[in-house]
Design an enzyme around this catalytic site. Sequence first.
Site, PDB file in Angstrom:
ATOM      1  N   GLU A  53      -3.311   0.158  -9.041  1.00  0.00           N
ATOM      2  CA  GLU A  53      -2.251   1.163  -9.168  1.00  0.00           C
ATOM      3  C   GLU A  53      -0.969   0.407  -9.528  1.00  0.00           C
ATOM      4  O   GLU A  53      -0.602  -0.551  -8.834  1.00  0.00           O
ATOM      5  CB  GLU A  53      -2.114   1.849  -7.797  1.00  0.00           C
ATOM      6  CG  GLU A  53      -1.591   3.236  -7.819  1.00  0.00           C
ATOM      7  CD  GLU A  53      -1.639   3.873  -6.410  1.00  0.00           C
ATOM      8  OE1 GLU A  53      -1.747   3.167  -5.388  1.00  0.00           O
ATOM      9  OE2 GLU A  53      -1.539   5.113  -6.363  1.00  0.00           O
ATOM     10  N   ASN A  76      -2.764   6.116  -1.444  1.00  0.00           N
ATOM     11  CA  ASN A  76      -2.701   6.218   0.016  1.00  0.00           C
ATOM     12  C   ASN A  76      -2.044   7.500   0.511  1.00  0.00           C
ATOM     13  O   ASN A  76      -2.186   7.856   1.676  1.00  0.00           O
ATOM     14  CB  ASN A  76      -2.034   4.974   0.605  1.00  0.00           C
ATOM     15  CG  ASN A  76      -3.016   3.824   0.595  1.00  0.00           C
ATOM     16  OD1 ASN A  76      -4.219   4.030   0.787  1.00  0.00           O
ATOM     17  ND2 ASN A  76      -2.536   2.624   0.337  1.00  0.00           N
ATOM     18  N   HIS A 103      -0.933  -2.613  -6.963  1.00  0.00           N
ATOM     19  CA  HIS A 103      -1.705  -2.308  -5.763  1.00  0.00           C
ATOM     20  C   HIS A 103      -3.202  -2.437  -6.058  1.00  0.00           C
ATOM     21  O   HIS A 103      -3.771  -1.600  -6.757  1.00  0.00           O
ATOM     22  CB  HIS A 103      -1.331  -0.887  -5.297  1.00  0.00           C
ATOM     23  CG  HIS A 103      -1.983  -0.459  -4.035  1.00  0.00           C
ATOM     24  ND1 HIS A 103      -2.203   0.866  -3.719  1.00  0.00           N
ATOM     25  CD2 HIS A 103      -2.474  -1.167  -2.999  1.00  0.00           C
ATOM     26  CE1 HIS A 103      -2.779   0.938  -2.542  1.00  0.00           C
ATOM     27  NE2 HIS A 103      -2.964  -0.284  -2.088  1.00  0.00           N
ATOM     28  N   SER A 129       0.825  -1.209   0.000  1.00  0.00           N
ATOM     29  CA  SER A 129       0.000   0.000   0.000  1.00  0.00           C
ATOM     30  C   SER A 129       0.857   1.255   0.000  1.00  0.00           C
ATOM     31  O   SER A 129       0.341   2.342  -0.218  1.00  0.00           O
ATOM     32  CB  SER A 129      -0.844   0.055   1.273  1.00  0.00           C
ATOM     33  OG  SER A 129      -1.502  -1.142   1.491  1.00  0.00           O
TER      34      SER A 129
END
Length: 290
Positions: free
Chosen positions: A138, A176, A126, A105
């Site tokens: 991602e 994130n 991701h 993450s």
Amino acid sequence: MGGGIAQVAAAAGDEVLLHDVNQQFIDRGLRTIEKNLARSVEKGRLTEEQRGNIIARIDARPKWEDFDVEFAVEAASENVEVKLDLFRRMDTDTPPTAILASNTSSISITRIGAVTSRPAQVIGMHFFNPVPVMKLVELIRGLATSQPTFDAAHALAIRYGKVPVAANDFPGFISNRILCPMLNEAVFALYEGVGTVESIDAVMKLGMNHPMGPFELADFVGLDTLLAIMEVLYEGYGDSKYRACPLLRNYVAAGWVGRKAGRGFYDWSSGTMQPASPPNGAVHAAGAAR
Ligand code: 3HC
């Protein structure tokens, strides 16, 4: 998330080896996959035969071994030492041509790639929770990731029915870096008594059209994961705006890490989301939103 990734891979026709150190986690992952697929059969999106074929393509391997795979996706907990150790072992125990992807993450793909003998074949891939539902993947290139590796991961994401979006290798990537400070800010708002868990969630759901409020989402993601990501952002950017809220630290210290633990900002012990009794030491501005 490993189970979700295995599900979408098998549903796309890939043969999957699913490994976890703990048989219980494998069993839990397989149960979730079975439940998801049974629901798709009920809804007429899959035939019984297709369901059986998807399950049959997932081969659970509780013991570490030489994995004869073309593409490996690591989805261990968000702990840098765990991931570095896994990538060293994946480097030794998969064919030299295999691409090694991390579902991290927030942790540096460059750093992960550097512990292998093949950093050009290491990439961040991701996925988002729940993996079978969320469209985004991602894709993060480390400094050494090659274009063929990127292209292979991109093609795989599309084959899995996802929308790949490229991000560069900085802490938290795109997703994130933006999401986690928002969730952490919600915890600060609670900590300072601006609102309650319920009122803050209501504001973000009804005012911003988020499908889940920040506390429901934080419980869903796992407060331990949220804290780990905030630490990576704080350390990586050296900027105090990324400091984790002390109340978040306390919840994690208490083991109240969200849905998977039965308790986070909400009480999940009954299997559904219920208001939790306010803990000692937190400012809960009861009634502020009424
Ligand atoms: N697994 C598989 N499928 C699920 C699921 C799960 N855990 N939860 C819900 N679904 C499916 C349902 O079966 C349903 O499918 P159907 O329409 O085909 O029947 C569909 O999703 C919608 O579910 P519901 O109608 O029950 O509920 P909602 O409309 O409230 O949607 C949700 C559920 C999709 C989870 C929605 O609440 C949502 O989008 N929440 C936000 C999720 C999010 O932000 N995820 C990202 C987290 S951050 C992350 O993962 C990155 C990490 O690095 C931190």
